[in-house]
Design an enzyme around this catalytic site. Structure first.
Site, PDB file in Angstrom:
ATOM      1  CD  GLU A  60      -2.760   1.144   2.497  1.00 23.61           C
ATOM      2  OE1 GLU A  60      -3.675   1.969   2.563  1.00 23.61           O
ATOM      3  OE2 GLU A  60      -2.420   0.417   3.456  1.00 23.61           O
TER       4      GLU A  60
ATOM      5  NE  ARG B  55     -20.237  20.985 -11.445  1.00 23.75           N
ATOM      6  CZ  ARG B  55     -21.008  21.682 -10.615  1.00 23.75           C
ATOM      7  NH1 ARG B  55     -22.332  21.624 -10.759  1.00 23.75           N
ATOM      8  NH2 ARG B  55     -20.488  22.417  -9.664  1.00 23.75           N
TER       9      ARG B  55
ATOM     10  CG  ASP C  36      -6.664  -0.023   6.974  1.00 20.13           C
ATOM     11  OD1 ASP C  36      -5.565  -0.433   6.595  1.00 20.13           O
ATOM     12  OD2 ASP C  36      -6.932   1.182   7.100  1.00 20.13           O
TER      13      ASP C  36
ATOM     14  CG  HIS D 216      -3.616   5.964   0.374  1.00 18.00           C
ATOM     15  ND1 HIS D 216      -3.698   6.743   1.505  1.00 18.00           N
ATOM     16  CD2 HIS D 216      -3.753   4.682   0.765  1.00 18.00           C
ATOM     17  CE1 HIS D 216      -3.876   5.947   2.554  1.00 18.00           C
ATOM     18  NE2 HIS D 216      -3.934   4.696   2.133  1.00 18.00           N
TER      19      HIS D 216
ATOM     20  CB  ALA E  17      -1.859   6.643   8.891  1.00 16.93           C
TER      21      ALA E  17
ATOM     22  CG  ASP F  39     -13.525   0.923  11.651  1.00 20.01           C
ATOM     23  OD1 ASP F  39     -14.329   1.578  10.950  1.00 20.01           O
ATOM     24  OD2 ASP F  39     -12.417   1.374  12.017  1.00 20.01           O
TER      25      ASP F  39
ATOM     26  CB  ILE G 196     -13.991   4.338  13.329  1.00 20.01           C
ATOM     27  CG1 ILE G 196     -14.238   3.782  14.735  1.00 20.01           C
ATOM     28  CG2 ILE G 196     -13.173   5.629  13.384  1.00 20.01           C
ATOM     29  CD1 ILE G 196     -14.933   4.721  15.679  1.00 20.01           C
ATOM     30  CG  HIS G 197     -11.724   3.754   8.862  1.00 18.75           C
ATOM     31  ND1 HIS G 197     -11.368   3.201  10.073  1.00 18.75           N
ATOM     32  CD2 HIS G 197     -10.590   4.267   8.323  1.00 18.75           C
ATOM     33  CE1 HIS G 197     -10.061   3.355  10.252  1.00 18.75           C
ATOM     34  NE2 HIS G 197      -9.565   4.002   9.211  1.00 18.75           N
TER      35      HIS G 197
ATOM     36  CG  ASN H 294     -11.925   5.815   4.820  1.00 20.71           C
ATOM     37  OD1 ASN H 294     -11.973   6.627   5.732  1.00 20.71           O
ATOM     38  ND2 ASN H 294     -12.813   4.839   4.688  1.00 20.71           N
TER      39      ASN H 294
END
Length: 419
Positions: free
Chosen positions: A140, A238, A287, A206, A151, A262, A264-265, A230
């Site tokens: 990743e 658009r 993750d 990312h 992170a 989870d 949270i994400h 995320n």
């Protein structure tokens, strides 16, 4: 658990199976680490089961597959380089209690020296009593967008520049199974095409890229989206960004996408939107980082310090999420509840769908005849609970509250097991 010869036929009785997208009541047969079709046993081989097991009405489902996990139980795959063997042993073993039978250890953006040292050591393994199997490494980074680094340490993010740069950065790619790349970077499409030609799966993520960037990446060989919503541009009417790949008509293959369920994400509404838009592509990923299985405190993800409080893992001194501390069975339970999906849909998102991403659905993520006997006995009386984990037909984990697995030797007429 008893040591059972590979030639023995085991019949699991009094159980229900997740098969062909439904729950069916049937017996379950295993021999030599594979799932058996009982009909040829009866009518061609003319043999019976050597051992039977009463499952006490448990549900049998495929083992879970986690294709994005950074570490757990106090270990991080990208930073504990000197303790890598210990880390893999502890994490692989610990994952069995969460229902994970196979996984992709994930390396976040790191110095090139880390890839050169770690990649040769993370070899594919089949799994067993020692722990869940390794399907190959998920890289990743470091070819990601600095604007969407999450992170990942910005000082180690690199430009793609071409195929030679890939090999210089990673070193030997034999153990790589999945690579996340930001598709808008110069040279990314050439890199994606090259990785795909090597049989390595490519994910977009990312990324600061738009939908057109994502479509070009898929048409050059990418097939996955790293943790949807995320570390990417938010959906816009658009230009929906990478999220638009879920419904794009300009790509030459359907994509799968990871979701961190989870609590949270990803908001429950976002989970529902993604699932209802493209249900067959949804892949649950934990993750998870080093704090998975532990309590609050300070931990590492790659080269970054992380503080864990409750269910949140954040980079120290920031509000940036740094992976999760959720286990895969946590994610399945949350996904079922928050997205309002069925138990079968939740299980398939953690088993069949990741197996499809990795090109292994003929062997894993299913209870089809001939598949690897990597499966779970779970209780579905209330929230899903892992009772027993099997790899290659061998029980490698039993929960303290699980009913005992009594292997009953069957007595046959003279002539052995022949009918």
């Amino acid at each position: 658990m008893p040591s059972i010869a590979p030639s023995k036929i085991i019949q699991f009785k009094n159980c229900r199976l997740v098969r062909d997208g439904a729950i069916v009541r049937d017996d379950f047969w295993v021999r030599g680490g594979r799932i058996l079709n009982p009909e040829p046993l009866f009518f061609e081989e003319r043999v019976r089961a050597d051992l039977t097991v009463d499952c006490h009405d448990a549900l049998i489902c495929p083992g879970f597959i986690d294709i994005q996990i950074n570490g757990g139980f106090g270990y991080d795959f990208s930073s504990d380089v000197g303790k890598l063997e210990e880390a893999m042993a502890v994490v692989s073993k610990g994952l069995l209690s969460t229902g994970v039978t196979s996984f992709c250890p994930t390396l976040v953006t790191s110095p090139s020296a880390v890839y050169h040292e770690v990649l040769p050591k993370l070899k594919r393994t089949p799994g067993g009593k020692e722990g869940a199997g390794i399907l190959g490494v998920h890289l990743e980074g470091p070819f990601i967008s600095p604007e969407k680094k999450g992170a990942h340490p910005v000082q180690y993010i690199q430009k793609v520049e071409g195929v030679e740069k890939l090999h210089n950065t990673y070193g030997n790619l034999n153990n790589a199974a999945l690579v996340t790349i930001a598709p808008e970077l110069p040279g990314a499409l050439e890199a994606i095409r090259h990785l795909a030609s090597l049989g390595i799966k490519v994910s977009v993520g990312h990324s600061n890229g738009n939908l057109e960037d994502g479509e070009a990446a898929v048409n050059h060989g990418a097939s996955f989206i790293t943790h949807l919503f995320n570390a990417m541009l938010p959906f816009h009417h658009r230009d929906p960004g990478l999220v638009g790949l879920l419904t794009s008509q300009r790509i030459n293959r359907p994509v799968h996408y990871g979701i961190i369920a989870d609590g949270i994400h990803t908001h429950p509404a976002a989970l529902r939107i993604a699932h209802r838009t493209h249900p067959k592509g949804l892949v649950l990923v934990s993750d998870a980082m080093a704090a998975m299985g532990l309590g609050d405190g300070n931990h590492l993800i790659g080269q970054m310090q992380v503080k864990v409080e409750g269910k949140r893992a954040q980079l120290v001194g920031t509000n940036t999420l740094a992976g999760s501390i959720a286990t895969m069975d946590d994610c399945v339970r949350h996904f079922i509840k928050a997205a309002g999906v069925t138990l079968v849909e939740g299980i398939r998102a953690a088993s069949l769908h990741p197996a499809e991403v990795m090109g292994l659905s003929h062997l894993k993520g299913t209870l089809d005849y001939g598949s690897d006997a990597d499966f779970l006995l779970v209780s579905d009386r209330g929230p899903l609970q892992v009772l027993n984990t099997f790899i290659a037909g061998e029980c490698v984990y039993s929960a303290p509250e699980a009913p005992p697995l009594n292997y009953i030797q069957q007595k046959h007429h003279k002539g052995g097991a022949a009918l």
